[in-house]
Design a protein around this motif. Structure first.
Motif, PDB file in Angstrom:
ATOM      1  N   LYS A 108       0.831  -1.194   0.000  1.00 24.42           N
ATOM      2  CA  LYS A 108       0.000   0.000   0.000  1.00 24.42           C
ATOM      3  C   LYS A 108       0.876   1.257   0.000  1.00 24.42           C
ATOM      4  N   ASP A 109       1.916   1.267   0.836  1.00 23.83           N
ATOM      5  CA  ASP A 109       2.777   2.444   0.932  1.00 23.83           C
ATOM      6  C   ASP A 109       3.559   2.690  -0.356  1.00 23.83           C
ATOM      7  N   ALA A 130      -9.456   1.238  20.813  1.00 27.36           N
ATOM      8  CA  ALA A 130      -9.508   1.293  19.356  1.00 27.36           C
ATOM      9  C   ALA A 130      -8.418   2.203  18.808  1.00 27.36           C
ATOM     10  N   VAL A 131      -8.235   3.352  19.449  1.00 23.07           N
ATOM     11  CA  VAL A 131      -7.206   4.287  18.989  1.00 23.07           C
ATOM     12  C   VAL A 131      -5.823   3.651  19.108  1.00 23.07           C
ATOM     13  N   VAL A 181      -5.003   0.322  19.266  1.00 21.17           N
ATOM     14  CA  VAL A 181      -4.828  -0.809  18.343  1.00 21.17           C
ATOM     15  C   VAL A 181      -4.551  -0.287  16.942  1.00 21.17           C
ATOM     16  N   ARG A 182      -5.327   0.722  16.545  1.00 16.21           N
ATOM     17  CA  ARG A 182      -5.155   1.303  15.217  1.00 16.21           C
ATOM     18  C   ARG A 182      -3.795   1.996  15.101  1.00 16.21           C
ATOM     19  N   GLY A 183      -3.423   2.682  16.152  1.00 19.14           N
ATOM     20  CA  GLY A 183      -2.139   3.382  16.156  1.00 19.14           C
ATOM     21  C   GLY A 183      -0.977   2.413  16.020  1.00 19.14           C
ATOM     22  N   ILE A 211      -0.870   1.050  12.399  1.00 17.90           N
ATOM     23  CA  ILE A 211      -0.421   1.984  11.366  1.00 17.90           C
ATOM     24  C   ILE A 211       0.980   2.496  11.641  1.00 17.90           C
ATOM     25  N   GLY A 212       1.252   2.802  12.917  1.00 18.43           N
ATOM     26  CA  GLY A 212       2.530   3.424  13.269  1.00 18.43           C
ATOM     27  C   GLY A 212       3.708   2.496  13.063  1.00 18.43           C
ATOM     28  N   SER A 234       7.423   6.506  20.051  1.00 18.85           N
ATOM     29  CA  SER A 234       6.071   6.887  19.670  1.00 18.85           C
ATOM     30  C   SER A 234       5.051   6.203  20.584  1.00 18.85           C
ATOM     31  N   MET A 284       2.248   7.968  22.717  1.00 20.43           N
ATOM     32  CA  MET A 284       0.850   7.607  22.612  1.00 20.43           C
ATOM     33  C   MET A 284       0.252   7.465  24.002  1.00 20.43           C
TER      34      MET A 284
END
Lengths: 435, 435
Positions: A208-209, A319-320, A322-324, A327-328, A334, A338
């Motif tokens: 994707k990247d 959710a924030v 897990v998503r972080g 993606i991170g 980091s 977080m």
């Protein structure tokens, strides 16, 4: 149309995209399905078959003769055939591989070894590779002859004598380049590749990247083992998104549409029963405060409010986080950032909601002590539940556990317990002012 | 290395994939960033720029001169340039478009019209289209000349005199075909296409199902307006998955990593405050039963258990339904089936959990009536919450509202209210046996 005229049916049918063929195929009765497959060659059937759901694939296999199945699997791209075989019983796999022609069987066997969800398990071995000393013109000729069998011809991989990857050239560059140049002159020798044991989610993020249509898969000595094409990555992304989503909701994998209520219940019940016993534990905690409750029964009124808000904020933070993590880049700095941010967020949210509740309860019940009790309980629980919602997935990630395992219901129930303890702990302290 | 030698830097830097260039670029201080951009031509910068996060893109734009920006945007694929411009203020967009060369500006203006999240908004106009009466050899020549500008050359679209789409031919087929044949002989005239107003999620699902690398976008008269390539679809899938996930958790869009605690709290608070007032409503409902509570204070002990279980089962059913709607064809029959299945599932789950709770409460408190009360309450609430978890997204889908809007916390709070009513309603009925 299908009753009698094979040729007319074939002509009509084969013009349609295999995905639509597959949809038509599953919508038919068994005898029509068998008729269709008898009209089609194994390689034509293979294309249709690839587009069936895995459940429909299984039932279709049972309807067909083993020799036909073996032929068909041999005609599929090896990675797709492996996906099919992975769903079957061991002895079925062996029997199909035995009657398959040797070359195809070997290709499939090689791929069957790789662990699920790694790059190896989703790669295909049908790629185009050439040596660096060919001319462009020559390369085009090779491509022309290999094109019918390769899963993609839009990247041509350049290897040395020992099959080690040394470069890549896109078909686009090949077409633009002068015919007489050497591959080594136009190829890109900074190839982005993945290791065969790499997690499939990582491969998906990379494609994707980098906007790749395919990525080469290497062993640790940089031998080119296979390639992963973007169509498989679309499936991986769908699968991983589904998985994260289902875990947040506490549903272990999604049931497919046609499953019965019984099997759906059987899948969801284990989780629910664990949560039920955790809930009983919460209940027993509250039981310890029964004496206070019998004296100040108004306390009970705010239990669901406090527990519910703790659950909601915890799920948000979860959710924030897990998503972080997904993606991170996941470096330590980091993560600390977080966590610090979530603590700040929790404090702010807790403060605002706490003050609000205090005012409302005060106005409603005309009881300042009760208002302060509920307000402070909300402030404390929301701060802690936001923090734990972020901390738990971060810890799991550190312990190399998939953070998405910490599902929403689990965090919610955990926060129920914490909030009840805080609430009744505070109530016990303020007991004298409440009665 | 960068201080002095422009050529050495350029040679080194441009060999790296633009995605890695972008990562290096954002890791530098502002003055180094400006130095880098001064070393690169607008078209080289465009490739790097495309790989930045949208936030980094904005801050980068502010550092660069408007004329350079306009040049760079003109060099990007039109769909990517539009993505960038969509994030900017209206007057900024106009000023960039004014200094851009006319052709590029026109292309971008055409795309800016389309509504967000439709096929039109993610399509690009840089595709290769030819007339059907060319020979293969001729087509290859055209391709060679158009390749540098087109976003993909792996599908060539065949149009009639009025730019209406009549067929498609893949580069693969073009390469395999004889040089002297006509395009019309080898092209596929059953082209799968999407309408320009189609939802991007639908386009993504289609490309996944059909394994396409690109799909043509048509207006209602079948004029070929543009194409959507698979790399944009990967972004769409990531975006949509993120969206569904965040809605299930009740977080309105995910904050990016570097946002502050304040902005994170500000985003989550509106939802939480709504839920807080719903929770106060639940509290006021329980308040009506305060008299019973003061007499049978043990009742309070099971409130979080019942409300929590209702929330958990509701969230499970919600997730299954939202996912089912997203994946399924969404015809009426399958929805009725889904609903019927969920009712069955709810009954089974309710029955099993109800019996379990009844036994445990009975053994723990030695109170059969209390055990039956809690057991029946669990049975009823779990059945209803499973049903409502499925019914609400189905209804929303019918009313053309995105079913994912019915977020987890909302369903949970709704089920809190239902469960409290059922529990205390039953308790009132059994009052005489409980005291």
């Amino acid at each position: 149309i299908q009753r009698n005229d094979i040729d007319a049916f074939r002509e009509e049918f084969l013009e349609v995209h295999p995905y639509d063929q597959a949809r038509f195929y599953v919508s038919q009765e068994q005898d029509v399905r068998q008729q269709i497959s008898s009209y089609l060659s194994p390689s034509e059937m293979a294309e249709l078959f690839h587009n069936l759901d895995s459940e429909d694939q299984e039932s279709t296999l049972e309807e067909m003769e083993p020799a036909y199945v073996a032929d068909m699997l041999a005609q599929m791209y090896a990675d797709d055939a492996v996906d099919v075989l992975n769903e079957l019983e061991k002895d079925q796999v062996v029997s199909y591989l035995t009657i398959m022609d040797d070359e195809a069987a070997q290709e499939i066997k090689d791929l069957l070894h790789y662990e699920e969800k790694t790059a190896g398990s989703i790669m295909t071995t049908e790629f185009v590779a050439i040596l660096a000393n060919h001319t462009i013109k020559n390369a085009m000729k090779i491509l022309k002859s290999e094109a019918p069998d390769a899963e993609t011809i839009y990247y041509i991989y350049v290897v040395d004598d020992e099959e080690r990857l040394v470069g890549v050239i896109s078909l686009r560059d090949l077409i633009i380049a002068d015919d007489d140049k050497l591959i080594s002159e136009v190829m890109n020798d900074r190839v982005v590749s993945v290791s065969v044991s790499e997690d499939q989610e990582h491969v998906a993020r990379m494609m994707k990247d980098y906007d790749f249509l395919a990525v080469p898969v290497l062993d640790f000595q940089r031998h080119l083992l296979g390639i992963i094409t973007v169509d498989d990555i679309l499936d991986v992304m769908e699968e991983e998104a589904s998985e994260d989503y289902s875990k947040l909701a506490g549903v272990p994998n999604f049931e497919s549409q046609d499953h019965s209520a019984f099997s759906a219940a059987r899948k969801r019940l284990p989780w629910l029963i664990i949560l039920l016993f955790l809930g009983m534990f919460t209940a027993s905690l509250i039981g310890r405060f029964e004496e206070i409750l019998s004296q100040v029964s108004i306390l009970a009124v705010f239990i669901p409010l406090i527990a519910g808000m703790a659950g909601n904020t915890g799920t948000q933070a979860l959710a924030v986080a897990v998503r972080g993590i997904a993606i991170g880049d996941g470096d330590r700095k980091s993560k600390m950032q977080m966590l610090r941010k979530e603590i700040g967020t929790g404090l702010i949210i807790g403060f605002v909601c706490g003050i609000l509740v205090m005012i409302v309860v005060d106005l409603w019940k005309h009881n300042i002590v009760l208002g302060m009790l509920v307000g402070v309980a909300i402030f404390t629980t929301l701060t802690i539940s936001t923090m734990s919602g972020a901390l738990i997935p971060l810890l799991m990630h550190k312990l190399k556990i998939d953070p998405a395992v910490a599902s929403g219901p689990f965090i919610t129930t955990l926060n129920d317990i914490i909030s009840v303890l805080i609430y009744f702990g505070l109530a016990t302290l303020l007991m004298n002012y409440l009665v």
